[in-house]
Design an enzyme around this catalytic site. Structure first.
Site, PDB file in Angstrom:
ATOM      1  CE  LYS A 161      -4.356  -1.615   0.244  1.00 39.09           C
ATOM      2  NZ  LYS A 161      -5.314  -1.447  -0.884  1.00 39.09           N
ATOM      3  CG  ASP A 189      -4.239  -0.447  -4.083  1.00 39.57           C
ATOM      4  OD1 ASP A 189      -4.535   0.969  -4.659  1.00 39.57           O
ATOM      5  OD2 ASP A 189      -4.958  -0.982  -3.425  1.00 39.57           O
ATOM      6  CD  GLU A 215      -4.905  -2.989  -6.778  1.00 40.43           C
ATOM      7  OE1 GLU A 215      -6.034  -2.710  -6.567  1.00 40.43           O
ATOM      8  OE2 GLU A 215      -4.326  -3.837  -6.359  1.00 40.43           O
ATOM      9  CG  ASP A 240      -9.589  -0.926  -6.574  1.00 36.35           C
ATOM     10  OD1 ASP A 240     -10.822  -1.378  -6.543  1.00 36.35           O
ATOM     11  OD2 ASP A 240      -9.247  -1.183  -5.589  1.00 36.35           O
ATOM     12  CE  LYS A 264     -10.464  -4.137  -4.529  1.00 33.10           C
ATOM     13  NZ  LYS A 264     -10.080  -2.896  -3.548  1.00 33.10           N
TER      14      LYS A 264
END
Length: 366
Positions: A161, A189, A215, A240, A264
């Site tokens: 992250k 991400d 991402e 995303d 997702k």
């Protein structure tokens, strides 16, 4: 086969420690659970994992919307998944996570009625799946220590992250790469945390560090920025938060804005819409990842069935339960340690421990 009753549960799972991304920090998995009962005795289970900072929903808003959704479905044909899900989407279009729990439970019932595991009901087969594992925002040194410990378990990829400032994010990736060596790919991400200049600076600095993709480097609406970034970035770009439904997928494909799509279930409204997104991706020659929020192994198992059923899914990020302090699921997928094994039981193949469920707040609609 008619829907005779629907139960909705407040589904709280404690985390081992708070997890931080650029958009905020969560301390519990505050999810919701849906149980659909039918007049044949079949029962389906579905889970939604609201992330307010991504999907704009909370557990409280989901529990407030769920009674109306439940009443809309009572008495309907349980195997009419598309008709039921479209009804919910027309009624409350901005509650994808809550809808996804109903959608998942409907698919569970339909696949059980067909006596097929969900991946087979979706027209697919069981194929090898491997998840990465995520390291959340921390100091470069701490993230490197965590990565070093992960390396002993043999990951095929480690996800970092990012999404703060360029110097710190670059330091994070460099520290992890130094800690784990060159062989294991890093996935990054930013969760919308950068503007274009920051994204360019970071991605150019880490482009030679075996970074598989990044991402959502930019804010959700900035498709022009994503397209520009993709044209100059040495790291492939994945959508995303810019991708909720098939209409978003079509816009991204038309703009040639990204290299990959992250699907997702808790973001797309469930399996019905996720399959549409993947169909757009296939038509645009765009590979997909199946990702997750903070679902238990129930929701993660449904996500994995979708990944297995669609060969266009190239990556899996299904580690949401790794940070859970307790696992209340019976059956479902298993991890070895990152290889995913799906159940062959009809439906999703996962249920909830009755003892855990007995302590969850519950509402019944019949």
């Amino acid at each position: 086969m008619k829907i005779t009753a629907i139960s909705v549960y407040r589904f709280d799972i404690p985390l081992k420690a708070p997890i931080a991304i650029s958009l905020g920090t969560i301390e519990h998995a505050r999810n919701l659970l849906v149980q659909i009962d039918t007049d044949t005795g079949l029962t389906g289970w579905g889970e939604g994992s609201p992330f307010w900072m991504i999907a704009g929903e909370t557990q409280a808003s989901g529990l407030a919307a769920a009674p109306d959704m439940a009443r809309l479905l009572l008495g309907r044909e349980a195997t009419d998944v598309g008709g039921c899900v479209d009804t919910l989407a027309r009624y409350l279009p901005n509650h994808p996570t809550t809808r996804s729990a109903f959608d998942m439970a409907l698919y569970d019932v339909a696949a059980q009625a067909a006596n097929l595991p969900l991946y087979a009901y979706l027209g697919g087969s069981k194929r090898p799946l491997v998840t990465d594992e995520t390291i959340y925002l921390d100091t470069p040194e701490r993230m490197a220590d965590i990565a070093r410990a992960m390396l002993a378990k043999g990951p095929e990829a480690i996800k970092l992250k990012l999404g703060t400032d360029a110097p710190t994010d670059i330091a994070r990736v460099r520290a992890v790469r130094q800690a784990i060596g060159d062989a294991v790919p890093i996935r990054t991400d930013a969760n919308q945390g950068w503007d274009v200049p920051t994204a360019v600076a970071v991605l150019r600095a880490i482009g030679n560090l075996n970074v598989q993709y990044c991402e959502q480097p930019l804010r959700r609406p900035d498709l022009a920025g994503l397209r520009h970034l993709r044209s100059i970035s040495p790291v492939p770009i994945m959508a995303d938060e810019s991708l909720f439904d098939a209409a978003d997928a079509l816009r991204l494909a038309r703009e040639e804005a990204v290299d990959y799509f992250n699907i997702k279930l808790s973001k797309s409204g469930g399996i019905w819409e996720a399959l549409k997104i993947n169909a757009v991706a296939e038509a645009a020659y765009t590979r997909c990842m199946i990702g997750c929020m903070s679902e238990s192994r129930l929701g993660l198992t449904a996500n994995a069935h979708v990944a297995s059923a669609r060969p266009n899914v190239a990556f899996c990020d299904l580690d949401g339960c790794f940070e859970h302090a307790y696992d209340p699921i019976q059956g479902g997928l298993s991890y070895h340690p990152y290889r995913i094994e799906l159940p062959d039981a009809p439906g999703i193949g996962a249920t909830v421990d009755p003892a855990f469920l007995a302590d969850c707040e519950k509402w019944v609609f019949d």
